[in-house]
Design an enzyme around this catalytic site. Structure first.
Site, short mmCIF file in Angstrom:
data_model
loop_
_atom_site.label_atom_id
_atom_site.label_comp_id
_atom_site.label_asym_id
_atom_site.label_seq_id
_atom_site.Cartn_x
_atom_site.Cartn_y
_atom_site.Cartn_z
N HIS A 82 -13.43 1.33 74.70
CA HIS A 82 -12.56 2.27 74.95
C HIS A 82 -13.25 3.46 74.67
CE1 HIS A 82 -9.28 -0.40 75.38
NE2 HIS A 82 -9.51 -1.00 74.17
N GLU A 91 -7.26 -6.58 83.59
CA GLU A 91 -6.95 -8.24 83.79
C GLU A 91 -6.04 -8.18 85.12
OE1 GLU A 91 -6.24 -12.48 81.94
OE2 GLU A 91 -6.40 -10.57 80.70
#
Length: 141
Positions: free
Chosen positions: A90, A64
């Protein structure tokens, strides 16, 4: 041709992170080219989860951060970008070293932007792939 409408230097980007989560996690902008921004983050006690591996939330914080900074530079003057949605897959565990996230645009529109952020380990293996959607709104930093 660069896509940046509000270009900043690496030093300016790093200065913007003072007194933020990014500074706490030691996230650093490493490079800016004509269509991507690269930032890195350590994998250590600050970013580990209890099993001693990189915390998924830390990966999302890196994604982010680098995606938001990229979106801000790609936005028209007189606008700012705020996050609407982020997701992350992930792919591989990391226990130490630094990971590097590269943000590249998927869509840069007048009111929304979508960015892909690939986070890789020091062996250049994918660790996490994230997609960040940003809203473009009137304003300035």
């Amino acid at each position: 041709m660069s896509l940046w409408k509000q270009a900043r230097s690496v030093d300016e980007m790093n200065a913007l992170m003072r007194n933020t989560l990014a500074e706490t996690l030691d996230i650093r902008v490493e490079a800016i080219d004509d269509e991507s921004v690269t930032a890195s983050m350590p994998v250590d006690a600050r970013t580990h989860q209890p099993m001693g591996i990189l915390h998924g939330g830390a990966s999302v914080a890196l994604a982010e951060t680098v995606g938001s900074m990229s979106a801000a530079m790609a936005a028209e003057v007189g606008t700012v970008c705020v996050g609407l949605d982020i997701n992350a897959n992930h792919l591989r565990k990391v226990t130490s070293g630094r990971v590097t996230g590269v943000a590249k645009p998927i869509h840069i529109g007048r009111t929304t932007q979508v960015w892909e952020i690939r986070i890789r380990d020091e062996a250049d293996r994918d660790v996490c792939i994230s997609r960040l959607t940003m809203a473009v709104i009137p304003g300035s930093l």
